[in-house]
Scaffold this active site. Structure first.
Site, PDB file in Angstrom:
ATOM      1  N   TYR A 119      -2.918  -0.946  10.248  1.00 15.82           N
ATOM      2  CA  TYR A 119      -2.820  -1.218   8.814  1.00 15.82           C
ATOM      3  C   TYR A 119      -1.479  -0.744   8.261  1.00 15.82           C
ATOM      4  O   TYR A 119      -0.817  -1.477   7.525  1.00 15.82           O
ATOM      5  CB  TYR A 119      -3.970  -0.533   8.081  1.00 15.82           C
ATOM      6  CG  TYR A 119      -3.961  -0.775   6.588  1.00 15.82           C
ATOM      7  CD1 TYR A 119      -4.443  -1.976   6.064  1.00 15.82           C
ATOM      8  CD2 TYR A 119      -3.471   0.177   5.702  1.00 15.82           C
ATOM      9  CE1 TYR A 119      -4.440  -2.215   4.697  1.00 15.82           C
ATOM     10  CE2 TYR A 119      -3.458  -0.051   4.335  1.00 15.82           C
ATOM     11  CZ  TYR A 119      -3.942  -1.241   3.839  1.00 15.82           C
ATOM     12  OH  TYR A 119      -3.926  -1.475   2.474  1.00 15.82           O
ATOM     13  N   LYS A 155       1.503  -3.093   6.526  1.00 14.32           N
ATOM     14  CA  LYS A 155       2.014  -2.943   5.162  1.00 14.32           C
ATOM     15  C   LYS A 155       3.501  -2.582   5.143  1.00 14.32           C
ATOM     16  O   LYS A 155       4.225  -2.972   4.218  1.00 14.32           O
ATOM     17  CB  LYS A 155       1.174  -1.914   4.399  1.00 14.32           C
ATOM     18  CG  LYS A 155      -0.258  -2.381   4.135  1.00 14.32           C
ATOM     19  CD  LYS A 155      -0.281  -3.732   3.416  1.00 14.32           C
ATOM     20  CE  LYS A 155      -1.698  -4.210   3.099  1.00 14.32           C
ATOM     21  NZ  LYS A 155      -1.716  -5.499   2.382  1.00 14.32           N
ATOM     22  N   SER A 203       0.858  -1.179   0.000  1.00 18.74           N
ATOM     23  CA  SER A 203       0.000   0.000   0.000  1.00 18.74           C
ATOM     24  C   SER A 203       0.896   1.231   0.000  1.00 18.74           C
ATOM     25  O   SER A 203       2.071   1.158   0.391  1.00 18.74           O
ATOM     26  CB  SER A 203      -0.888   0.001   1.253  1.00 18.74           C
ATOM     27  OG  SER A 203      -1.512   1.255   1.444  1.00 18.74           O
TER      28      SER A 203
END
Length: 226
Positions: free
Chosen positions: A172, A176, A159
């Protein structure tokens, strides 16, 4: 003589090389929704075989009803968070002689927007167990199969937030960033004939984006356009 468009020759050569290579078998995790579903439909349309897993039997049935040449593909329920579930998937793939040429570790989730110290432990665990451990589980059971074939490409979806950060999505972002590091290490370990990359797919209007951006997610490209 008209000059070729910048990059046009390279793009055409890449398409020609891909066509000459013939159909591939592609494993996609998180295949029943979002980017995974869109990718499966497009790859099947282009003549490739898809091995796909997801947690929802209902969503998988919906995909099977829409995908081109459904009998060519293996779409099954499996939870990447469970090492034993992924082991069963690998066993089924070997039995059906559908060991992948390409793996797309796409399965992922995101926490509800919240300050880092307010993220419930269960939400943090869900992100880590899916995004990091889920990827590791797939690698554990499928990389040895690729090594036996002596070729393969592993694509771990990252991401923009795996290379930067944003408020209220710390779990998150951390997951990533972990994928970026894991993939670089993996790439150094693989034997000749295999490769691994971390791929940031860009900003796409998915359920995960909606959970962060709300109605503004609709301003971004759809999964079909992607």
């Amino acid at each position: 003589m008209t000059a070729p468009k910048p990059g046009g020759g390279a793009a055409a050569a890449a398409r020609a090389a891909a066509a000459a290579a013939g159909p591939r078998t592609v494993l996609i995790t998180g295949v029943s929704r979002g980017l995974g579903r869109a990718l499966a439909l497009e790859l099947a349309r282009r003549g490739h075989a898809v091995v796909g897993c997801g947690r929802s039997a209902e969503h998988l049935r919906s995909l099977e009803a829409e995908i081109t040449s459904p009998s060519r593909h293996l779409l099954t329920v499996a939870d990447v968070r469970s090492d034993s579930s992924v082991a069963e998937l690998a066993k089924a793939v070997v039995e059906k002689k559908q060991v992948p040429d390409i793996i797309v570790n796409n399965a992922g989730t995101i926490n509800k927007n919240n300050k880092t110290w307010n993220v419930p432990a269960v939400d943090f665990d869900m992100v880590v167990d899916t995004n990091i451990k889920g990827t590791a589980n797939v690698l554990r059971h499928f990389v040895p199969l690729m090594i036996e074939k002596r070729h393969g490409i592993i694509i771990n979806l990252s991401s923009g937030w795996g290379r930067s950060a944003a408020a209220e999505v710390a779990p998150y972002c951390a997951s990533k960033w972990a994928i970026e590091g894991l993939t670089r290490s993996l790439a150094k370990e693989l034997p000749p004939g295999l490769a691994a990359i971390a791929l940031s797919p860009g900003v796409v209007n998915t359920d995960m984006l909606t959970s962060c951006f709300g109605s503004s997610a609709a301003l971004y490209q759809t999964t079909e356009t992607w």
